[in-house]
Design a protein around this motif. Structure first.
Motif, PDB file in Angstrom:
ATOM      1  N   ARG A  87      -8.168  14.393  -5.687  1.00  0.00           N
ATOM      2  CA  ARG A  87      -7.633  14.139  -7.032  1.00  0.00           C
ATOM      3  C   ARG A  87      -8.703  14.067  -8.100  1.00  0.00           C
ATOM      4  N   PRO A 112     -15.347   8.480  -6.604  1.00  0.00           N
ATOM      5  CA  PRO A 112     -14.849   8.239  -5.249  1.00  0.00           C
ATOM      6  C   PRO A 112     -13.339   8.043  -5.147  1.00  0.00           C
ATOM      7  N   GLU A 113     -12.813   8.555  -4.069  1.00  0.00           N
ATOM      8  CA  GLU A 113     -11.421   8.300  -3.690  1.00  0.00           C
ATOM      9  C   GLU A 113     -11.426   7.462  -2.419  1.00  0.00           C
ATOM     10  N   ALA A 114     -10.304   6.820  -2.120  1.00  0.00           N
ATOM     11  CA  ALA A 114     -10.387   5.873  -1.012  1.00  0.00           C
ATOM     12  C   ALA A 114      -9.064   5.715  -0.278  1.00  0.00           C
ATOM     13  N   PHE A 115      -8.852   4.517   0.225  1.00  0.00           N
ATOM     14  CA  PHE A 115      -7.785   4.201   1.166  1.00  0.00           C
ATOM     15  C   PHE A 115      -6.392   4.560   0.624  1.00  0.00           C
ATOM     16  N   ILE A 116      -6.109   4.139  -0.588  1.00  0.00           N
ATOM     17  CA  ILE A 116      -4.756   4.371  -1.119  1.00  0.00           C
ATOM     18  C   ILE A 116      -4.520   5.863  -1.317  1.00  0.00           C
ATOM     19  N   GLU A 117      -5.536   6.589  -1.745  1.00  0.00           N
ATOM     20  CA  GLU A 117      -5.384   8.026  -1.929  1.00  0.00           C
ATOM     21  C   GLU A 117      -5.117   8.731  -0.594  1.00  0.00           C
ATOM     22  N   VAL A 134       0.844  -1.200   0.000  1.00  0.00           N
ATOM     23  CA  VAL A 134       0.000   0.000   0.000  1.00  0.00           C
ATOM     24  C   VAL A 134       0.884   1.255   0.000  1.00  0.00           C
ATOM     25  N   TYR A 137      -7.398  11.369   4.776  1.00  0.00           N
ATOM     26  CA  TYR A 137      -8.662  11.482   4.034  1.00  0.00           C
ATOM     27  C   TYR A 137      -9.122  12.942   3.995  1.00  0.00           C
ATOM     28  N   MET A 184       1.601   6.849  -6.912  1.00  0.00           N
ATOM     29  CA  MET A 184       0.407   7.330  -7.595  1.00  0.00           C
ATOM     30  C   MET A 184       0.562   8.678  -8.283  1.00  0.00           C
ATOM     31  N   ASP A 185       1.204   9.595  -7.595  1.00  0.00           N
ATOM     32  CA  ASP A 185       1.247  10.955  -8.137  1.00  0.00           C
ATOM     33  C   ASP A 185       2.501  11.257  -8.943  1.00  0.00           C
ATOM     34  N   LYS A 215       2.125   1.715  -3.585  1.00  0.00           N
ATOM     35  CA  LYS A 215       1.114   2.224  -4.527  1.00  0.00           C
ATOM     36  C   LYS A 215       0.837   3.703  -4.260  1.00  0.00           C
TER      37      LYS A 215
END
Lengths: 384, 384, 384, 384
Positions: free
Chosen positions: A315, A321-326, A21, A142, A28-29, A24
């Motif tokens: 993002r 929806p955005e979630a845990f990894i974000e 995690v 979050y 991501m960015d 990732k």
């Protein structure tokens, strides 16, 4: 253009959950690249992970001490900028200390250490190092958690009276320690220190203090091990008192069958209340004394107007929806931007500097220690 | 170890939405790296994006034609493996065609083309090229959408009788075309071809056909432009008939104030039903003739048992929510693995080969064309 | 003090569903007492029901004609004030007509009649009788439905653009006609006239027109019978156009497995939207162009401020849920107060006069007739 | 045919909330009629209520003592069968005692008395009287609460490990005592005895013990008054231990802004869990170790199969929601049928006998007393 930071990792080998995690989220960015690591105590497994990640073989090490030493010798434009520590709890302290002292920034999994003493020592090490230390209390990444904090900060809810923070899980309702690597180390006193308490109740504590801006002053606790043969607690129930007089309840569990990752919080002030659920992270319910209840949805202009931090951690447009990894990635973004600010010789902005630090780790360890002490004794209240 | 694929991009410059989503999705799993692109028709903007992405300056091109030509000349171990096309609709066709004919795999945004004729021609180009073509109907990348499909495939719901697919949005309830880049091209007949119909109704159509495995045979439609001065439709309502006799309703809107990205689907068979909402993507409601309703949550063994495809598209344990970007990433993973299968001289597995293709693009264009034709005429039913 | 009205009933014998709901609703507020009836075509069953209700034996009749005749002969302070007609659809018309012409007020189940012609005739009979006629479209009795209507009336949503009204049920997904009395008459063309269309789609139509204050001007429809051997439709899908230019979708079904009584409505105006679900009747979601979504909860001062009608239909404080029977009871309260106003020689207030009437019954029959005609033909649009 | 019982009432005058709920609930099923009462300490107000209820003037009394005495002198077929006590807490004991000793059955509001001693004495009075005593813990009247109990009774969840019962309200977040009759007596130590604790926390306690069938053995509590000038607690937080070793959390509040009547419960056993919310009473969430979560909806055959008590408490088909008043009415139905059983000289069935009794009142008072004692002292645990 932002410099792409070079990341190393300790932990995160085959079968790991949280190390991947971190990777990732970091990727991501496009502002962080993974270039080195020691991913397992088994060198072969470590090399296999390195290969899968496309690392140069000479950047996969056999021990974290070796990694710290060797990386420090590399030219400044090649060596890692920071290391992510994603090992079981017991090794967080020595690894983080080693890398800080070797001149690297550190992103560390929680709980920060095994004891309050270690936590306080690490806080000193961080201070003396001049390096950036991030603690991965990812849930504060979050956007709607940041909005919650900002609504309270702005006084919209009035002085806070009551906080309820819960973290029910059910995955350890049976003795799966022998089958599951994730379960095994988390229930091993030597590796984990505390059970449900350290693994998840400490997230609830951190979330409550982050959102409200209040410190827990004392608590009363009941700590239970339900599963026969288990060596650590798997259920935690606490009464909380906060320094401003607010009262609270915190409970967490690994034996709540059917609950998955149910971190949630309710905060009530004199003028309003709010509610947030980690499993439905894009929404924030907000109440007031006299109007209809409001549902804030991530990504809207009305969120940005109340919380630049929430907007910064967004993002995709509302409804996507955005979630845990974000949320993890948001913690990395702020951590990385603070490193860049340091490089650029400027103070990080308040928005950049918004990630959990060693001081949060000390609070977490004090919370854990107070629960353990209270639960074992006859005193009603124990101060943190 | 999987080879890391090299990706180029056309589109996705400053202010773009979907291009950056493609990049985040492609990066997330560390199996794709972005190495080249033409990000804007304005060369300076394109270069700025390239710099922000850390690209070598000579891999930032001034036109897609130049990019296709130059990349093709690079050594095989340097040139891009595939290009992602994330421009406004009108240029999908020429760009995709150019890269396919230059020997590159293509991942293309939807709708695939502006007309059925273009779509059918592009399908032929794909076939003749021997290259892999992916169409980014990203919503089929969600694990619970794959579970839905697999439950139906396995017969758990029985023969399908009724389908309701909806896609309400509200962001274009006012004439914001002049202020918003995203709104401007999406309401420009020349660039977008169709309005709400092409932008989102086509996702609902694709989702309905993907999940049910059924083809829409005919439809009756009402197409409306509510906002004064708007040049394309902003509301779509359809009655559907499927080839097996199932009936359905599809509606989509950009003027449904307060709706964000409300793609949702209900499917009812002789023995059971299901319901899925894009804004709550980790859950799937499943009903049956005689028991309590079931809620499937992503990441559980009981999901994996029914849908290896859902399990494959899962990165985090149950309760740790995954969302929009991960669904995109799942489409990229399967697309990339299919490219690798081709390289390795083997047929991709059914799981790898599970991503939208040119045939889906043809279906989508036929749907759009049928809606336009039906809405403009007096016939009740129009065949696709 | 309000006079307690005396109610008679036709229908509602052993095994009936809706008759007993009428009785519970009528009793709830202590302003109506049941004193007479013919509850079944089987005199013994009728008497048994009368005994269970504690009625005087001579007020239990063997036919509705006898009841109308005998009751009319009783002294004014003994005879029924009104009759509730809760028989299968086919007998609504003759029964209602008989009692109106005998000088009684009537509360009639929907659909009002079997044909438009009957409906129009009954409307005339009502007008000529000077009696109060209520049509039990019970869903408009819910307080939050009244709030929805009042928000639209006040212009809070702006001119209406789109309406989606749905009524999915699943209880007739299999051929249970032979086992269930409720199913048997509802699927019998002679008794019911229309299937899903008359039973529930007409509720959705009524709700849409009540809430929006708009009339459906034309529609396009698909009417299906899925269950083999069934003689009436069990699925209805419609495109709607309203007289003001608004567009809509209406669908209803009895074969949507797992859906129970899923009447729901979404309305979107130029400035806002709203959403209401019959199975969660105490809430109303309201959206606007620029703020967080609002959730209105029944029983709050902020509801009363916007809708005196909602406040009037509220018996318990917020958070103490009210439901189906209370909505019925609200319809009875307004109907009864209108009767009392008539007795008192005054015009009923707008709040008292807020219940469905013969004109709603005519609209309903026109809707049903238009759907049947459109579904059977090739024309795209049929005017109501 | 069931005999219609004659009910008297003490309390429930103008401005009362719960008295009118009792009346609506008692009337709903047509098996109870209200014939006598003393509705207010103000005789004029009492008479006004009697008139509004259509009572004979000579059945409206000026004191409960007079009422008990006079009613006892009436012929057996005229006098009340039972009295409903709906006054403020402080008078429950003397009123209930008086009527029991005068030979009447009693339905009493909760909390039963002001002290444990009174509760234990009343329990004896009930035993000696041979009369039926019901305590209106209305929430146990909900069908899905009965299903929850029956699922646990049958062992479907396995031995219970953890219970979380909450009852947040926000209506007393400000000092409205001077404006609201409901608020005034509930915050008056003389009339109410305890604040939030007696008013609502005791419902949570009762619900937890009813559903689980377990007794709370000890507790640790924090009792707070947040609103300046208030004389009783408005917030309650407790840790619970149950006699079988289960642990729990119970919290209740009247200052949780935005919460309405948020009674809810979660129970976790070794094999499964369940969750129920009073504001969404027709649903019950049930989890297990290895399958998808189940949502049970009231009114379905699969509910009846697991809980005849839930089926018995159901008036409308699934999807036609039932709510607060119906739950009250269910308590009345069982209470009344137990009275009838007594009259008929037979033991009531288990289904009939399913309503809260004096023993529940004793438990409630012990709970209240233990919370008060624990909160005032330094001991961690206090036994009930």
């Amino acid at each position: 253009m932002a410099r792409i930071l070079r990341m190393g990792m300790v932990g995160g080998g085959p079968g790991a959950f949280i190390g991947e995690v971190h990777r990732k989220a970091a990727r991501m960015d496009g502002q962080i690249e993974i270039v080195a690591g020691v991913f397992s105590t088994d060198p072969e497994k470590s090399r296999a992970t390195g290969r899968a990640l496309g690392l140069a073989p000479d950047r996969v090490y056999t021990s974290y001490e070796q990694m710290a030493e060797q990386e420090a010798k590399l030219p400044a434009d090649q060596r890692i900028d920071f290391v992510a520590v994603t090992t079981p709890n017991s090794s967080h302290f020595p690894i983080a200390k080693t890398f800080l002292e070797a001149g690297f920034h550190v992103m560390c999994e929680k709980p920060m250490t095994l004891t309050v003493a270690e936590a306080e020592e690490l806080e000193k090490v961080v201070r003396n190092s001049g390096k950036v230390f991030g603690l991965m209390h990812n849930y504060t990444g979050y956007p709607m958690v940041k909005l919650a904090r900002d609504l309270i900060r702005s006084g919209e809810l009035g002085p806070i009276r009551k906080v309820v923070a819960i973290y029910p899980q059910g995955w350890l309702a049976q003795p799966i320690e022998s089958e599951s690597k994730q379960a095994a180390w988390r229930t091993d006193p030597r590796l984990a220190g505390a059970g449900c308490l350290g693994d998840i109740a400490s997230h609830a504590e951190n979330l409550a203090e982050y959102i409200t801006g209040l410190k827990i002053s004392e608590l009363s606790a009941d700590l239970t091990t339900f599963v026969p043969g288990r060596r650590l607690d798997d259920d935690v129930n606490c009464l909380l008192r906060f320094e401003n007089g607010a009262r609270g309840v915190l409970h967490a569990s690994q034996i709540s069958v059917g609950e998955e990752n149910g971190l949630a919080i309710w905060v009530y002030g004199e003028k309003g209340g709010l509610e947030w659920h980690q499993e439905d992270p894009n929404h924030l319910r907000v109440t007031s004394l006299d109007g209809p209840e409001k549902q804030y949805f991530r990504g809207n202009p009305y969120v940005a107007a109340k919380s630049p931090a929430a907007a910064r951690g967004t993002r995709t447009p509302s409804g996507h929806p955005e979630a845990f990894i974000e949320a993890f990635a948001n913690t990395y973004v702020n951590f990385a931007d603070t490193i860049r600010a340091l490089e650029e010789g400027r103070a990080p902005s308040e928005l950049e500097n918004d990630f959990p630090k060693a001081s949060d780790g000390v609070r977490g360890m004090k919370f854990i220690a107070a629960v353990v002490r209270n639960a074992a004794g006859q005193d009603k209240w124990t101060r943190l």
